[in-house]
Design a protein around this motif. Structure first.
Motif, mmCIF file in Angstrom:
data_model
loop_
_atom_site.group_PDB
_atom_site.id
_atom_site.type_symbol
_atom_site.label_atom_id
_atom_site.label_comp_id
_atom_site.label_asym_id
_atom_site.label_seq_id
_atom_site.Cartn_x
_atom_site.Cartn_y
_atom_site.Cartn_z
ATOM 1 N N GLY A 1 -57.235 20.451 42.294
ATOM 2 C CA GLY A 1 -56.159 21.426 42.293
ATOM 3 C C GLY A 1 -54.842 20.941 42.875
ATOM 4 N N MET A 2 -54.805 19.731 43.420
ATOM 5 C CA MET A 2 -53.581 19.200 44.024
ATOM 6 C C MET A 2 -52.967 18.145 43.100
ATOM 7 S SD MET A 2 -53.012 17.620 47.828
ATOM 8 C CE MET A 2 -53.917 16.116 47.538
ATOM 9 N N LEU A 3 -51.659 18.247 42.858
ATOM 10 C CA LEU A 3 -50.969 17.291 42.002
ATOM 11 C C LEU A 3 -50.981 15.912 42.660
ATOM 12 C CD1 LEU A 3 -49.203 16.809 39.462
ATOM 13 C CD2 LEU A 3 -47.226 17.268 40.918
ATOM 14 N N ILE A 4 -51.539 14.908 41.934
ATOM 15 C CA ILE A 4 -51.593 13.547 42.478
ATOM 16 C C ILE A 4 -50.760 12.564 41.671
ATOM 17 C CG2 ILE A 4 -53.825 13.828 43.600
ATOM 18 C CD1 ILE A 4 -55.036 12.249 41.198
ATOM 19 N N ASP A 5 -50.389 12.934 40.444
ATOM 20 C CA ASP A 5 -49.601 12.016 39.626
ATOM 21 C C ASP A 5 -48.797 12.803 38.595
ATOM 22 O OD1 ASP A 5 -48.576 9.645 38.719
ATOM 23 O OD2 ASP A 5 -50.458 8.871 37.906
ATOM 24 N N ASN A 6 -47.555 12.393 38.402
ATOM 25 C CA ASN A 6 -46.679 12.984 37.415
ATOM 26 C C ASN A 6 -46.091 11.830 36.611
ATOM 27 O OD1 ASN A 6 -44.507 13.985 35.963
ATOM 28 N ND2 ASN A 6 -43.998 15.502 37.505
ATOM 29 N N ILE A 7 -46.491 11.724 35.357
ATOM 30 C CA ILE A 7 -46.059 10.630 34.493
ATOM 31 C C ILE A 7 -45.062 11.184 33.483
ATOM 32 C CG2 ILE A 7 -46.800 8.857 32.867
ATOM 33 C CD1 ILE A 7 -49.639 9.204 34.211
ATOM 34 N N THR A 8 -43.848 10.691 33.506
ATOM 35 C CA THR A 8 -42.826 11.110 32.551
ATOM 36 C C THR A 8 -42.734 10.052 31.469
ATOM 37 O OG1 THR A 8 -41.599 12.230 34.299
ATOM 38 C CG2 THR A 8 -40.409 11.749 32.265
ATOM 39 N N ILE A 9 -42.980 10.458 30.244
ATOM 40 C CA ILE A 9 -42.984 9.512 29.129
ATOM 41 C C ILE A 9 -41.699 9.616 28.311
ATOM 42 C CG2 ILE A 9 -44.149 8.870 26.980
ATOM 43 C CD1 ILE A 9 -46.757 9.726 28.312
ATOM 44 N N GLY A 10 -41.186 10.796 28.129
ATOM 45 C CA GLY A 10 -40.012 10.972 27.272
ATOM 46 C C GLY A 10 -40.463 11.230 25.854
ATOM 47 N N THR A 11 -40.142 10.323 24.946
ATOM 48 C CA THR A 11 -40.523 10.469 23.540
ATOM 49 C C THR A 11 -41.706 9.562 23.231
ATOM 50 O OG1 THR A 11 -38.239 10.958 22.933
ATOM 51 C CG2 THR A 11 -39.706 10.295 21.155
ATOM 52 N N THR A 12 -42.707 10.129 22.534
ATOM 53 C CA THR A 12 -43.889 9.348 22.156
ATOM 54 C C THR A 12 -43.812 8.964 20.687
ATOM 55 O OG1 THR A 12 -45.203 11.254 21.462
ATOM 56 C CG2 THR A 12 -45.324 10.628 23.792
ATOM 57 N N ASN A 13 -44.564 7.959 20.338
ATOM 58 C CA ASN A 13 -44.760 7.559 18.944
ATOM 59 C C ASN A 13 -46.233 7.718 18.616
ATOM 60 O OD1 ASN A 13 -42.086 6.647 18.233
ATOM 61 N ND2 ASN A 13 -42.434 4.983 19.695
ATOM 62 N N THR A 14 -46.550 7.772 17.360
ATOM 63 C CA THR A 14 -47.942 7.861 16.947
ATOM 64 C C THR A 14 -48.694 6.632 17.430
ATOM 65 O OG1 THR A 14 -47.297 9.095 14.984
ATOM 66 C CG2 THR A 14 -49.480 8.082 14.958
ATOM 67 N N GLY A 15 -49.800 6.868 18.135
ATOM 68 C CA GLY A 15 -50.620 5.777 18.645
ATOM 69 C C GLY A 15 -50.336 5.399 20.083
ATOM 70 N N ASP A 16 -49.274 5.919 20.674
ATOM 71 C CA ASP A 16 -49.008 5.640 22.085
ATOM 72 C C ASP A 16 -50.154 6.176 22.937
ATOM 73 O OD1 ASP A 16 -46.619 4.504 21.445
ATOM 74 O OD2 ASP A 16 -45.364 6.096 22.270
ATOM 75 N N SER A 17 -50.451 5.471 24.025
ATOM 76 C CA SER A 17 -51.514 5.944 24.916
ATOM 77 C C SER A 17 -51.151 5.660 26.366
ATOM 78 C CB SER A 17 -52.850 5.297 24.562
ATOM 79 O OG SER A 17 -52.803 3.912 24.778
ATOM 80 N N THR B 1 -57.865 17.346 36.675
ATOM 81 C CA THR B 1 -57.293 18.123 35.577
ATOM 82 C C THR B 1 -56.108 17.356 35.015
ATOM 83 O OG1 THR B 1 -57.953 20.193 36.614
ATOM 84 C CG2 THR B 1 -56.259 20.335 34.912
ATOM 85 N N ILE B 2 -56.087 17.230 33.693
ATOM 86 C CA ILE B 2 -54.985 16.561 33.005
ATOM 87 C C ILE B 2 -54.233 17.615 32.198
ATOM 88 C CG2 ILE B 2 -54.358 14.846 31.270
ATOM 89 C CD1 ILE B 2 -56.846 13.276 32.119
ATOM 90 N N VAL B 3 -52.936 17.715 32.467
ATOM 91 C CA VAL B 3 -52.082 18.664 31.760
ATOM 92 C C VAL B 3 -50.972 17.874 31.074
ATOM 93 C CG1 VAL B 3 -50.559 20.663 31.975
ATOM 94 C CG2 VAL B 3 -52.562 20.462 33.463
ATOM 95 N N VAL B 4 -50.883 18.013 29.753
ATOM 96 C CA VAL B 4 -49.842 17.330 28.981
ATOM 97 C C VAL B 4 -48.870 18.387 28.475
ATOM 98 C CG1 VAL B 4 -49.347 15.841 27.009
ATOM 99 C CG2 VAL B 4 -51.492 15.556 28.274
ATOM 100 N N LYS B 5 -47.596 18.148 28.753
ATOM 101 C CA LYS B 5 -46.550 19.066 28.306
ATOM 102 C C LYS B 5 -45.565 18.323 27.416
ATOM 103 C CE LYS B 5 -46.694 22.182 32.222
ATOM 104 N NZ LYS B 5 -45.902 22.918 33.219
ATOM 105 N N ALA B 6 -45.091 19.031 26.391
ATOM 106 C CA ALA B 6 -44.043 18.508 25.507
ATOM 107 C C ALA B 6 -43.009 19.606 25.333
ATOM 108 C CB ALA B 6 -44.622 18.094 24.159
ATOM 109 N N ASN B 7 -41.762 19.272 25.564
ATOM 110 C CA ASN B 7 -40.666 20.253 25.488
ATOM 111 C C ASN B 7 -40.921 21.475 26.363
ATOM 112 O OD1 ASN B 7 -39.045 18.769 23.702
ATOM 113 N ND2 ASN B 7 -40.268 19.469 21.959
ATOM 114 N N GLY B 8 -41.546 21.268 27.504
ATOM 115 C CA GLY B 8 -41.793 22.352 28.447
ATOM 116 C C GLY B 8 -42.998 23.220 28.144
ATOM 117 N N GLN B 9 -43.696 22.968 27.032
ATOM 118 C CA GLN B 9 -44.865 23.761 26.668
ATOM 119 C C GLN B 9 -46.130 22.932 26.852
ATOM 120 O OE1 GLN B 9 -44.322 25.164 22.690
ATOM 121 N NE2 GLN B 9 -42.944 26.798 23.323
#
Length: 121
Positions: A72-88, A101-109
């Protein structure tokens, strides 16, 4: 399809002995309107033996961030920006045993949110 062939015969047989030959058909429920199909744009493969998860993107997304929580505690925040198909991106569960828990957001959603239980073998 076989059940539809049986239902009319069942109703005729149970219509009664009236001279009017009334046939009762069962009420068919209305179809439930489903949400439009949204293509999956991110997959997360969890490898419990390596203690890591790999986040893979299947389309171009803008303003992408990945938040990783441990118990429940945030341990990492990874900012990617724009992704391409196949990026990992590989997420290591280096805090030890517990729930990540892994939460992925795009455009704030939020487009992905899932919890994994890591047990050290």
């Amino acid at each position: 399809m076989a059940i539809f062939a049986i239902l009319p015969n069942y109703n005729v047989a149970n219509a009664g002995d009236d001279d009017d030959d009334v046939i009762f058909y069962p009420t068919v429920p209305h179809r439930i309107k489903s949400k439009p199909h949204t293509p999956t744009t991110v997959y997360v493969n969890y490898n419990e033996y390596m203690g890591a998860a790999e986040v893979t993107f299947t389309s171009v997304l803008d303003d992408v961030t990945i938040n990783v929580y441990y118990e429940g505690m945030l341990i990492d925040n990874i900012t990617i920006g724009t992704t391409n198909t196949g990026d990992s991106e590989t997420i290591n569960f280096n805090q030890g045993e517990g729930y990540y828990t892994i939460v992925v957001k795009a455009n704030g959603q939020t487009i992905y949110n899932s919890t994994f239980e890591y047990t050290d073998y």
